[in-house]
Design a protein around this motif. Structure first.
Motif, short mmCIF file in Angstrom:
data_model
loop_
_atom_site.label_atom_id
_atom_site.label_comp_id
_atom_site.label_asym_id
_atom_site.label_seq_id
_atom_site.Cartn_x
_atom_site.Cartn_y
_atom_site.Cartn_z
N GLU A 90 30.78 -13.40 45.10
CA GLU A 90 31.66 -14.26 45.90
C GLU A 90 33.00 -14.49 45.22
O GLU A 90 34.00 -14.72 45.89
N LYS A 91 33.04 -14.43 43.90
CA LYS A 91 34.29 -14.59 43.15
C LYS A 91 34.77 -13.21 42.70
O LYS A 91 34.08 -12.53 41.94
N PRO A 92 35.93 -12.79 43.15
CA PRO A 92 36.39 -11.45 42.79
C PRO A 92 36.57 -11.24 41.29
O PRO A 92 36.39 -10.12 40.81
N ILE A 93 36.85 -12.28 40.53
CA ILE A 93 37.00 -12.09 39.09
C ILE A 93 35.66 -11.75 38.44
O ILE A 93 35.60 -10.95 37.51
N VAL A 94 34.59 -12.30 38.96
CA VAL A 94 33.25 -11.95 38.46
C VAL A 94 32.99 -10.48 38.80
O VAL A 94 32.56 -9.69 37.95
N SER A 95 33.27 -10.13 40.04
CA SER A 95 33.09 -8.76 40.49
C SER A 95 33.87 -7.78 39.61
O SER A 95 33.32 -6.79 39.13
N ARG A 96 35.13 -8.09 39.38
CA ARG A 96 35.98 -7.18 38.62
C ARG A 96 35.47 -6.99 37.20
O ARG A 96 35.38 -5.86 36.70
N GLN A 97 35.13 -8.08 36.53
CA GLN A 97 34.66 -7.95 35.14
C GLN A 97 33.33 -7.21 35.08
O GLN A 97 33.11 -6.40 34.17
N PHE A 98 32.46 -7.47 36.04
CA PHE A 98 31.18 -6.78 36.07
C PHE A 98 31.37 -5.28 36.31
O PHE A 98 30.80 -4.45 35.60
N ILE A 99 32.17 -4.94 37.31
CA ILE A 99 32.42 -3.52 37.60
C ILE A 99 32.98 -2.82 36.37
O ILE A 99 32.58 -1.70 36.04
N GLN A 100 33.89 -3.47 35.67
CA GLN A 100 34.49 -2.87 34.48
C GLN A 100 33.46 -2.66 33.36
O GLN A 100 33.65 -1.80 32.51
N SER A 101 32.37 -3.43 33.38
CA SER A 101 31.36 -3.29 32.34
C SER A 101 30.22 -2.35 32.72
O SER A 101 29.35 -2.06 31.90
N LEU A 102 30.22 -1.85 33.95
CA LEU A 102 29.13 -0.96 34.38
C LEU A 102 29.01 0.32 33.54
O LEU A 102 27.89 0.76 33.27
N PRO A 103 30.11 0.93 33.10
CA PRO A 103 29.93 2.10 32.23
C PRO A 103 29.14 1.78 30.95
O PRO A 103 28.34 2.59 30.50
N GLU A 104 29.31 0.57 30.42
CA GLU A 104 28.53 0.17 29.24
C GLU A 104 27.05 0.03 29.60
O GLU A 104 26.18 0.45 28.83
N LEU A 105 26.76 -0.53 30.77
CA LEU A 105 25.38 -0.63 31.22
C LEU A 105 24.76 0.76 31.29
O LEU A 105 23.64 0.98 30.84
N LEU A 106 25.50 1.71 31.82
CA LEU A 106 24.97 3.06 31.99
C LEU A 106 24.84 3.83 30.68
O LEU A 106 24.04 4.76 30.61
N GLN A 107 25.57 3.43 29.67
CA GLN A 107 25.36 4.05 28.36
C GLN A 107 23.95 3.74 27.86
O GLN A 107 23.31 4.58 27.23
N GLY A 108 23.48 2.55 28.18
CA GLY A 108 22.14 2.17 27.77
C GLY A 108 21.06 2.49 28.78
O GLY A 108 19.88 2.55 28.45
N LYS A 109 21.46 2.66 30.04
CA LYS A 109 20.50 2.89 31.13
C LYS A 109 20.96 4.08 31.99
O LYS A 109 21.23 3.93 33.18
#
Length: 147
Positions: A90-109
């Motif tokens: 619901e908050k675009p800033i949460v969305s943006r920061q999360f999306i930017q961190s997805l490559p790090e998630l995928l390094q581990g998963k």
């Protein structure tokens, strides 16, 4: 600055003092990237990511991403659909920061790459103001190019 133990840092994430919560978050992010000592706290990070406070949601999501490589129990995998729902938080800033961190998630998963890719491609950004949509879209495109 004194060094806090892990339990104190985890508790401080929810501090009503923003600077204290943010400092704890930064320390935990650094710890999680270098060591598996936070793997037992993934449920706590998941709980944070589902809270009402957008700062806490962001902290939880980014800590999940930073600790994904230590998740041998598959807790992130089991909650992936709920976690990926924050691509359109619901908050675009949460969305943006999360999306930017997805490559790090995928390094581990890496095994969830296709689910993440599909969620990014299907993201409906219409809930955001016209001024925010292009920024979130740019984040999505950058994340897709990195995964």
């Amino acid at each position: 600055m004194e060094t806090m133990n892990l339990e104190d840092l985890i508790c401080s994430l929810r501090s009503s003092k923003p600077s204290q919560g943010y400092r704890a978050f930064q320390q935990l992010l650094e710890i999680g990237r270098d060591s598996d000592v936070l793997s037992g706290y993934l449920e706590e990070f998941l709980s944070l990511s589902e809270g009402k406070n957008s700062y806490l949601r962001t902290r939880g999501l980014l800590l999940l991403c930073a600790n994904a490589k230590w998740d041998s129990a598959g807790k992130i995998n089991a909650a992936l659909e709920r976690i990926l729902g924050h691509i359109t938080d619901e908050k675009p800033i949460v969305s943006r920061q999360f999306i930017q961190s997805l490559p790090e998630l995928l390094q581990g998963k890496p095994e969830v790459r296709e689910q993440v890719r599909e969620a990014l491609l299907k993201a409906d950004l219409s809930r955001y103001a016209d001024s925010m949509q292009p920024l979130v879209e740019r984040d999505i495109q950058k994340a897709l190019s990195e995964i």
